[in-house]
Write a protein that holds these residues in place. Structure first.
Motif, PDB file in Angstrom:
ATOM      1  N   ASN A  77       0.815  -1.211   0.000  1.00 45.07           N
ATOM      2  CA  ASN A  77       0.000   0.000   0.000  1.00 45.07           C
ATOM      3  C   ASN A  77       0.854   1.268   0.000  1.00 45.07           C
ATOM      4  O   ASN A  77       1.959   1.288   0.563  1.00 45.07           O
ATOM      5  N   PRO A  78       0.339   2.361  -0.581  1.00 43.40           N
ATOM      6  CA  PRO A  78       1.066   3.635  -0.549  1.00 43.40           C
ATOM      7  C   PRO A  78       1.261   4.171   0.861  1.00 43.40           C
ATOM      8  O   PRO A  78       2.118   5.032   1.085  1.00 43.40           O
ATOM      9  N   THR A  79       0.473   3.667   1.814  1.00 42.65           N
ATOM     10  CA  THR A  79       0.594   4.137   3.193  1.00 42.65           C
ATOM     11  C   THR A  79       1.943   3.808   3.814  1.00 42.65           C
ATOM     12  O   THR A  79       2.272   4.343   4.883  1.00 42.65           O
ATOM     13  N   LEU A  80       2.742   2.962   3.163  1.00 41.09           N
ATOM     14  CA  LEU A  80       4.103   2.685   3.645  1.00 41.09           C
ATOM     15  C   LEU A  80       4.951   3.948   3.698  1.00 41.09           C
ATOM     16  O   LEU A  80       5.947   4.015   4.422  1.00 41.09           O
ATOM     17  N   LEU A  81       4.539   4.972   2.950  1.00 44.53           N
ATOM     18  CA  LEU A  81       5.319   6.217   2.882  1.00 44.53           C
ATOM     19  C   LEU A  81       5.105   7.115   4.093  1.00 44.53           C
ATOM     20  O   LEU A  81       5.909   8.034   4.335  1.00 44.53           O
ATOM     21  N   GLY A  82       4.054   6.895   4.844  1.00 46.98           N
ATOM     22  CA  GLY A  82       3.753   7.754   5.979  1.00 46.98           C
ATOM     23  C   GLY A  82       2.853   8.921   5.601  1.00 46.98           C
ATOM     24  O   GLY A  82       2.882   9.427   4.477  1.00 46.98           O
ATOM     25  N   TYR A  83       2.056   9.355   6.560  1.00 40.45           N
ATOM     26  CA  TYR A  83       1.055  10.396   6.310  1.00 40.45           C
ATOM     27  C   TYR A  83       1.669  11.705   5.832  1.00 40.45           C
ATOM     28  O   TYR A  83       1.196  12.316   4.867  1.00 40.45           O
ATOM     29  N   GLU A  84       2.717  12.166   6.498  1.00 48.11           N
ATOM     30  CA  GLU A  84       3.285  13.481   6.176  1.00 48.11           C
ATOM     31  C   GLU A  84       3.794  13.526   4.741  1.00 48.11           C
ATOM     32  O   GLU A  84       3.578  14.514   4.017  1.00 48.11           O
ATOM     33  N   PHE A  85       4.480  12.467   4.300  1.00 44.55           N
ATOM     34  CA  PHE A  85       5.004  12.427   2.932  1.00 44.55           C
ATOM     35  C   PHE A  85       3.864  12.497   1.926  1.00 44.55           C
ATOM     36  O   PHE A  85       3.897  13.279   0.969  1.00 44.55           O
TER      37      PHE A  85
END
Length: 584
Positions: free
Chosen positions: A246-254
Motif C-alpha cells: 500500500n502507498p501508506t508505507l510512505l507515511g502520512y506526512e510524505f
C-alpha cells in the motif's frame, strides 16, 4: 436495469469474435490489433512473455471478453480480477453504484469479482482458451507468449476456504474442470469455422493456466497475517507469489505533502490508514524472510506496487463514504514506495507495478527493471483498451533487465522527479461530473464534427463512441444500420454491471448505460430494468418485446407499430439479422 452481469457461453463468444472480425476487421471494437515482435520475448516464472504489460486486477479482467479485448490490443500479462470468499450478489450488494469515476485521477469503490467464484474461474478459463485460439487464427503472436496471474484475498481463513482453494487449484491445472473440457469440445466440433487453427492446436492448449498469484489484503491487515498467507501460498500451494503493498508505507506526512504540492489539496484523508496499515519498519524484515522462504521452495517472491489509495468522499464523486484513488495522482506515491524498497533491498527485491502506469511512463518504469506492469485507469479513458497498443509498442522499445535487478539510482531519480512532473499534477480543479443540458438520445448521437471536445484518439467514423471505448465490459456496441447515416450505440444489458464509467465521458448529461436503447437477454431481465429497449422473443419472425417509456408491447420489428419509430425498427432488425452473436 440489473447490475448483475451474465456469463456469455463459450460458443457464442467464439462466434462473436469470428463474425465481428470477418465483418469489420475488429474484435470487441478493437480496431487495431497488436502483433507481437517475437524477438522481444522475455521470461518470468519459467514461462514466455512477449511483452511485460497488461491489465491490472479490476474491471478489465473479470470477463472473458475483457481478456480477449486486452490481448488483441497488446496485453500479454494479465492480473485476473481478485476473488475472495464473499462473492456473487452478496458482494454486489455491498458495492454502491456507480462505482467508477475516471475524469482525471480516478476513483472507485469496487472490491473483488462480482461473479460467483466458480463463475469467475470459468470466465478466466474461457479467456485463456480463446486467446490461444485467436493468437493462431489472427496471427497475433505465439499462443504461449502470454500469462495469467491470479489474484486472491483477503485473509488466510478465506483463502483456505474450499471455494477459494478449488479456484487456486483449478487455475493451476484446469484439465479436469468441466468448463475446460466443454470449451475444447466445442472447438473440436466447430473446427470448420477456423482458417488457421487445427485440431492439433486445440489439443496443445495447456491446462496449466496460472503458476503465479498476487496477494491482495485489506487495509489494516496485520503483518503476521500477511506473512502467514504468503508462507501458505509458497509452501502449501507451491505457487510463485507477489504481495500487493500500500502507498501508506510512505507515511502520512510524505503523502499529504506530495498530494498538496501536486495540486490535489482537496483530496481528503486522515492518518488512520497510515497508522492501521503495515508499517515500513515491519515490512522490510517480513519481506526478507519471505524472499528466503521462496528461495527454499524454488519459487519467485516479490511485491506488487501498489494498491489504490483510500480517500474520503467529500464532493459526491461516488456514493458512499470512502473510495480508492488511482491513476496519475497515484504514480508519484507508488514509484516512491518502489524507490524506497529498492534502496532497502539493494535492488534485489523483484517488483511488478501498477500505480498510475501509462503510455508516457511505461518505458521509465521498465527501464528501471520493474516489470510486469499492469494498467487500469488509462484504459478507462477515451480510447479504452486501445491505449494498451501504445503502451505495448513503447515497451517493445525497452531493453528489459532479465536478471530481475532493479536499477536503484535510476528509480530514485524517477521517484523524485515525479513529485514535480507536470504530467502528474492537477491542472484543473473541478467536481466530478459535467453540466450539459440534454440526455443521450436513443438514436443518432453527436457527429464527430459537432462534438465539443474532439479527442484525436477516440474516433469512431461518424459518432463520438466514447461510451463504447471506455466500457471495460464492452457493453456499449456500435451497430452499423443500413440506410442510417450514423453508427448507432446499443447497450447490452447482460454485459453491464453499472460501473458508470461511460457517464463520465458521454458528451450529454445522464449516462449511456441508462439512456441508450438496450438489448436484454430475457423478459425477466427487462423486468429488472427501466431502460428503453427490447428482447428478442423469436428471431425467425422478428417478434420482440419492446419498452418505450411506460409502454411495454410485443411487436414485429420489421412491421409498423405505434410504439416504434421506423429507425428503432431498423436497428432491431439489423441486430437480429447481422449481429446474431449478441443474442443470448
Amino acid at each position: 436495469m440489473s447490475d448483475i452481469m451474465k456469463s456469455i457461453p463459450f460458443g457464442q463468444l467464439t462466434e462473436w469474435i469470428l463474425n465481428e472480425y470477418k465483418k469489420t476487421g475488429q474484435v470487441f471494437g478493437i480496431q487495431k490489433a497488436y502483433v507481437a515482435d517475437q524477438s522481444k520475448t522475455i521470461e518470468i516464472f519459467g514461462r514466455k512473455l512477449e511483452n511485460p504489460v497488461g491489465p491490472a486486477a479490476g474491471p478489465h479482467t473479470q470477463l472473458a471478453q475483457n481478456l480477449v479485448a486486452a490481448y488483441v490490443a497488446g496485453a500479454r500479462f494479465f492480473e485476473l480480477k481478485t476473488v475472495q470468499k464473499m462473492d456473487g450478489p452478496e458482494l454486489s450488494a455491498c458495492i454502491p453504484k456507480p462505482c467508477i469515476v475516471a475524469e482525471d485521477e480516478a476513483y472507485n469503490c469496487e472490491w473483488s469479482t462480482e461473479l460467483y467464484v466458480p463463475q469467475a474461474m470459468a470466465e478466466y478459463i474461457k479467456g485463456w482458451i480463446l486467446i490461444h485460439v485467436i493468437a493462431k487464427e489472427f496471427g497475433l503472436g505465439n499462443p504461449d507468449g502470454f500469462q495469467f496471474n491470479m489474484s486472491c484475498g483477503y485473509n488466510l481463513e478465506g483463502i483456505k476456504d474450499k471455494k477459494i482453494d478449488d479456484f487456486i487449484e483449478g487455475l493451476k491445472d484446469a484439465g479436469d474442470t468441466a468448463i475446460f473440457k466443454e470449451c475444447k469440445q466445442w472447438l473440436w466440433e466447430h473446427i470448420s469455422l477456423f482458417e488457421h487453427v487445427t485440431k492439433e492446436d486445440i489439443e496443445a492448449i495447456p491446462a496449466e493456466i496460472c503458476n503465479s498469484i498476487t496477494l491482495s489484503t485489506m487495509h489494516g491487515c496485520p503483518p503476521q497475517e500477511i506473512e502467514n498467507i504468503v508462507t501458505y501460498l509458497l509452501k502449501e500451494k507451491h505457487i510463485n507469489t507477489y504481495v500487493k503493498c500500500n502507498p501508506t508505507l510512505l507515511g502520512y506526512e510524505f503523502v499529504r505533502k506530495a498530494m498538496d504540492d501536486l495540486g490535489y489539496d482537496y483530496m481528503a484523508f486522515t492518518d488512520f490508514h497510515f497508522k492501521d496499515d503495515l508499517q515500513y519498519e515491519d515490512a522490510v524484515p517480513m519481506l526478507k524472510r519471505l524472499m528466503e522462504t521462496a528461495a527454499q521452495e524454488g519459487l519467485s517472491f516479490g511485491v506488487k506496487l501498489t494498491n489504490t489509495f483510500p480517500v474520503d468522499i467529500k464532493r459526491q464523486e461516488l456514493p458512499g463514504e470512502e473510495m480508492y484513488m488511482s491513476g496519475k495522482a497515484l504514480f508519484p506515491l507508488s514509484i516512491s514506495v518502489a524507490a524506497r524498497l529498492a534502496e532497502s533491498f539493494d535492488g534485489k527485491l523483484p517488483m511488478s507495478f501498477s500505480g498510475g502506469a501509462d503510455q508516457k511512463n511505461i518505458d521509465q518504469i521498465v527501464g528501471c527493471g520493474i516489470w510486469p506492469v499492469t494498467v487500469a485507469t488509462v484504459l478507462l479513458k477515451p480510447g479504452g483498451y486501445k491505449w494498451l497498443t501504445r503502451i505495448a509498442e513503447k515497451a517493445d522499445t525497452c531493453e528489459i533487465e532479465k536478471d530481475g535487478k532493479v536499477q536503484v539510482e535510476e528509480l530514485k531519480k524517477l521517484a523524485t522527479d515525479s513529485l514535480t512532473d507536470a504530467h502528474y499534477q492537477k491542472t484543473v480543479k473541478k467536481a466530478a461530473g459535467k453540466q450539459t443540458e440534454e440526455k443521450s438520445p436513443l438514436l443518432d448521437c453527436l457527429k464527430k464534427k459537432d462534438a465539443p471536445k474532439v479527442k484525436e484518439f477516440a474516433r469512431h467514423k461518424r459518432v463520438c463512441g466514447n461510451c463504447a471505448d471506455v466500457c471495460p465490459n464492452r457493453a456499449n456496441v456500435l451497430i452499423e444500420v443500413p440506410e442510417m447515416e450514423l453508427l448507432q450505440i446499443l447497450h447490452i444489458d447482460y454485459m453491464c454491471n453499472e460501473c458508470g464509467n461511460c457517464r463520465s465521458f458521454c458528451q450529454y448529461a445522464g449516462a449511456p448505460y441508462k439512456d441508450k436503447f438496450t438489448l436484454f437477454a430475457t423478459e425477466e431481465d427487462m423486468k429488472d430494468s427501466t431502460n428503453n429497449g427490447f428482447t428478442v422473443l423469436d428471431a425467425g419472425t422478428k417478434e420482440v418485446l419492446v419498452r418505450i417509456g411506460d409502454r411495454l408491447e410485443k411487436v414485429k420489428a420489421d412491421q409498423p407499430a405505434e410504439i416504434l419509430n421506423e429507425d428503432l425498427g431498423k436497428l432491431m432488425c439489423t441486430v437480429i439479422d447481422d449481429y446474431t452473436y449478441l443474442l443470448m
